[in-house]
Design a protein around this motif. Structure first.
Motif, PDB file in Angstrom:
ATOM      1  N   MET A   1     -10.705 -27.864  29.795  1.00 21.55           N
ATOM      2  CA  MET A   1      -9.787 -26.733  29.748  1.00 21.55           C
ATOM      3  C   MET A   1     -10.564 -25.455  30.060  1.00 21.55           C
ATOM      4  N   PHE A   2      -9.854 -24.362  30.282  1.00 16.68           N
ATOM      5  CA  PHE A   2     -10.478 -23.078  30.571  1.00 16.68           C
ATOM      6  C   PHE A   2     -11.324 -22.615  29.381  1.00 16.68           C
ATOM      7  N   ASN A   3     -11.889 -21.416  29.464  1.00 20.99           N
ATOM      8  CA  ASN A   3     -12.723 -20.943  28.344  1.00 20.99           C
ATOM      9  C   ASN A   3     -11.917 -21.064  27.048  1.00 20.99           C
ATOM     10  N   ASP A   4     -12.299 -22.002  26.226  1.00 23.56           N
ATOM     11  CA  ASP A   4     -11.434 -22.352  25.100  1.00 23.56           C
ATOM     12  C   ASP A   4     -11.990 -21.904  23.768  1.00 23.56           C
ATOM     13  N   ARG A   5     -12.792 -20.847  23.780  1.00 28.62           N
ATOM     14  CA  ARG A   5     -13.265 -20.234  22.548  1.00 28.62           C
ATOM     15  C   ARG A   5     -13.139 -18.715  22.656  1.00 28.62           C
ATOM     16  N   TYR A   6     -13.157 -18.084  21.520  1.00 29.81           N
ATOM     17  CA  TYR A   6     -13.069 -16.629  21.458  1.00 29.81           C
ATOM     18  C   TYR A   6     -14.247 -15.988  22.209  1.00 29.81           C
ATOM     19  N   PRO A   7     -14.037 -14.892  22.942  1.00 28.58           N
ATOM     20  CA  PRO A   7     -12.739 -14.294  23.253  1.00 28.58           C
ATOM     21  C   PRO A   7     -12.040 -15.056  24.376  1.00 28.58           C
ATOM     22  N   PHE A   8     -10.790 -15.348  24.161  1.00 27.20           N
ATOM     23  CA  PHE A   8     -10.014 -16.069  25.157  1.00 27.20           C
ATOM     24  C   PHE A   8      -9.654 -15.133  26.307  1.00 27.20           C
ATOM     25  N   PRO A  52     -15.442 -13.728  12.578  1.00 29.17           N
ATOM     26  CA  PRO A  52     -16.435 -14.388  13.445  1.00 29.17           C
ATOM     27  C   PRO A  52     -16.699 -15.836  13.071  1.00 29.17           C
ATOM     28  N   ARG A  53     -16.403 -16.202  11.848  1.00 27.97           N
ATOM     29  CA  ARG A  53     -16.597 -17.595  11.432  1.00 27.97           C
ATOM     30  C   ARG A  53     -15.820 -18.567  12.324  1.00 27.97           C
ATOM     31  N   TYR A  54     -14.711 -18.076  12.886  1.00 30.09           N
ATOM     32  CA  TYR A  54     -13.840 -18.955  13.669  1.00 30.09           C
ATOM     33  C   TYR A  54     -13.981 -18.743  15.174  1.00 30.09           C
ATOM     34  N   HIS A  55     -14.939 -17.904  15.585  1.00 27.34           N
ATOM     35  CA  HIS A  55     -15.098 -17.631  17.006  1.00 27.34           C
ATOM     36  C   HIS A  55     -15.650 -18.832  17.766  1.00 27.34           C
ATOM     37  N   SER A  56     -16.266 -19.767  17.065  1.00 31.23           N
ATOM     38  CA  SER A  56     -16.799 -20.959  17.717  1.00 31.23           C
ATOM     39  C   SER A  56     -15.774 -22.098  17.786  1.00 31.23           C
ATOM     40  N   TRP A  57     -14.635 -21.914  17.152  1.00 33.08           N
ATOM     41  CA  TRP A  57     -13.616 -22.960  17.163  1.00 33.08           C
ATOM     42  C   TRP A  57     -12.942 -23.008  18.530  1.00 33.08           C
ATOM     43  N   THR A  58     -12.711 -24.218  19.016  1.00 34.49           N
ATOM     44  CA  THR A  58     -11.977 -24.353  20.262  1.00 34.49           C
ATOM     45  C   THR A  58     -10.499 -24.072  20.023  1.00 34.49           C
ATOM     46  N   LEU A  59      -9.784 -23.883  21.104  1.00 35.04           N
ATOM     47  CA  LEU A  59      -8.345 -23.661  21.006  1.00 35.04           C
ATOM     48  C   LEU A  59      -7.669 -24.832  20.300  1.00 35.04           C
ATOM     49  N   GLU A  60      -8.055 -26.051  20.647  1.00 33.53           N
ATOM     50  CA  GLU A  60      -7.450 -27.218  20.014  1.00 33.53           C
ATOM     51  C   GLU A  60      -7.794 -27.279  18.527  1.00 33.53           C
ATOM     52  N   GLU A  61      -8.999 -26.884  18.154  1.00 31.30           N
ATOM     53  CA  GLU A  61      -9.365 -26.873  16.733  1.00 31.30           C
ATOM     54  C   GLU A  61      -8.551 -25.847  15.969  1.00 31.30           C
ATOM     55  N   LEU A  62      -8.314 -24.702  16.554  1.00 35.14           N
ATOM     56  CA  LEU A  62      -7.498 -23.681  15.900  1.00 35.14           C
ATOM     57  C   LEU A  62      -6.087 -24.190  15.644  1.00 35.14           C
ATOM     58  N   ILE A  63      -5.577 -24.983  16.585  1.00 38.81           N
ATOM     59  CA  ILE A  63      -4.225 -25.527  16.442  1.00 38.81           C
ATOM     60  C   ILE A  63      -4.199 -26.664  15.425  1.00 38.81           C
ATOM     61  N   LEU A  69      -7.472 -21.956   8.055  1.00 38.36           N
ATOM     62  CA  LEU A  69      -7.684 -20.540   8.337  1.00 38.36           C
ATOM     63  C   LEU A  69      -7.232 -19.684   7.164  1.00 38.36           C
ATOM     64  N   PRO A  70      -7.763 -18.456   7.051  1.00 41.03           N
ATOM     65  CA  PRO A  70      -7.270 -17.542   6.008  1.00 41.03           C
ATOM     66  C   PRO A  70      -5.759 -17.345   6.135  1.00 41.03           C
ATOM     67  N   GLU A  71      -5.110 -17.277   5.009  1.00 42.21           N
ATOM     68  CA  GLU A  71      -3.647 -17.226   5.020  1.00 42.21           C
ATOM     69  C   GLU A  71      -3.112 -16.023   5.787  1.00 42.21           C
ATOM     70  N   ASN A  72      -3.840 -14.901   5.755  1.00 43.58           N
ATOM     71  CA  ASN A  72      -3.305 -13.688   6.377  1.00 43.58           C
ATOM     72  C   ASN A  72      -3.342 -13.733   7.905  1.00 43.58           C
ATOM     73  N   ILE A  73      -4.075 -14.672   8.505  1.00 43.84           N
ATOM     74  CA  ILE A  73      -4.047 -14.798   9.980  1.00 43.84           C
ATOM     75  C   ILE A  73      -3.486 -16.145  10.425  1.00 43.84           C
ATOM     76  N   ARG A  74      -3.111 -16.971   9.493  1.00 43.76           N
ATOM     77  CA  ARG A  74      -2.709 -18.350   9.828  1.00 43.76           C
ATOM     78  C   ARG A  74      -1.506 -18.385  10.758  1.00 43.76           C
ATOM     79  N   THR A  75      -0.481 -17.617  10.444  1.00 39.53           N
ATOM     80  CA  THR A  75       0.728 -17.643  11.266  1.00 39.53           C
ATOM     81  C   THR A  75       0.469 -17.061  12.653  1.00 39.53           C
ATOM     82  N   ALA A  76      -0.256 -15.936  12.710  1.00 38.73           N
ATOM     83  CA  ALA A  76      -0.550 -15.313  14.002  1.00 38.73           C
ATOM     84  C   ALA A  76      -1.370 -16.236  14.893  1.00 38.73           C
ATOM     85  N   VAL A  77      -2.347 -16.897  14.315  1.00 39.80           N
ATOM     86  CA  VAL A  77      -3.168 -17.817  15.109  1.00 39.80           C
ATOM     87  C   VAL A  77      -2.338 -19.018  15.548  1.00 39.80           C
TER      88      VAL A  77
END
Length: 209
Positions: A1-8, A52-63, A69-77
């Motif tokens: 897949m394309f660049n699949d880590r932060y920053p996307f 930054p703890r999650y900047h190494s996570w791939t897009l698929e890992e985030l999904i 993930l922290p609750e305050n960003i869970r829905t947005a992510v």
């Protein structure tokens, strides 16, 4: 897949804006890719910026592991990672080489699991028309290699169901409304005219490599 880590970053459209005419119009492709898709990319980066703890996570890992993930960003992510993932697959599985039919291992699997391409097409179109509101219709594979048709709401993905996506049909109104207005059935029928089954075959092979 394309660049699949932060920053996307927004991946380039793999064909010209007008390449899917007359089935998907130039203006819709331009707005859909450059505006809607870009917004999901931007909002995903914004949600992750201070984590930054999650900047190494791939897009698929985030999904797949969004519950960690922290609750305050869970829905947005969840919403925006899904939007990036779904749109990447959508644009990659459309093609200017029109009226393709499935080939290779995927064609064999479609005949095995649906009986024929036409039978699969009917089920996928029914899933698209049966999705109330915004969402997607998918051809997916389960862990045993069996093909299935599913529908997901909003920016949910098959990954969350443990399924491997092969090809998606976007049935959010922004995918078709400029040309088709309320005629989702016409859009769904014409989507097959520009479906990239060669790419879908590659995704199917990747599911079970």
């Amino acid at each position: 897949m394309f660049n699949d880590r932060y920053p996307f970053k927004l991946p380039p459209l793999p064909y010209s804006y007008d390449a899917l005419e007359p089935y998907i119009d130039e203006k819709t492709v331009m707005i859909h890719h450059d505006k809607h898709f870009q917004t999901y990319v931007d909002n995903l980066n914004k949600a992750l910026k201070d984590y930054p703890r999650y900047h190494s996570w791939t897009l698929e890992e985030l999904i797949e592991h969004g519950c960690k993930l922290p609750e305050n960003i869970r829905t947005a992510v969840h919403n925006n990672a899904g939007g990036v993932y779904n749109h990447y697959l959508y644009f990659e599985t459309l093609s200017p080489n029109k009226d393709q039919k499935p080939t290779g291992r995927l064609a064999e699997a479609i005949d095995r699991d649906f009986g024929s391409y036409d039978a699969m097409k009917t089920q996928l179109k029914d899933a698209a028309l049966g999705r109330f509101g915004s969402g997607w219709a998918w051809l997916v594979s389960d862990e045993n290699g069996k093909l299935r048709i599913i529908s997901t709401a909003n920016q949910d993905t098959p990954l969350e169901q443990g399924l491997c996506p092969i090809i998606p049909m976007d049935v959010w109104e922004h995918a078709y409304y400029l040309l088709y207005q309320n005629r989702r059935a016409d859009y769904a029928e014409n989507w097959f005219r520009v479906a990239n089954w060669a790419q879908a075959d590659q995704y199917y092979s990747r599911c079970h490599s």
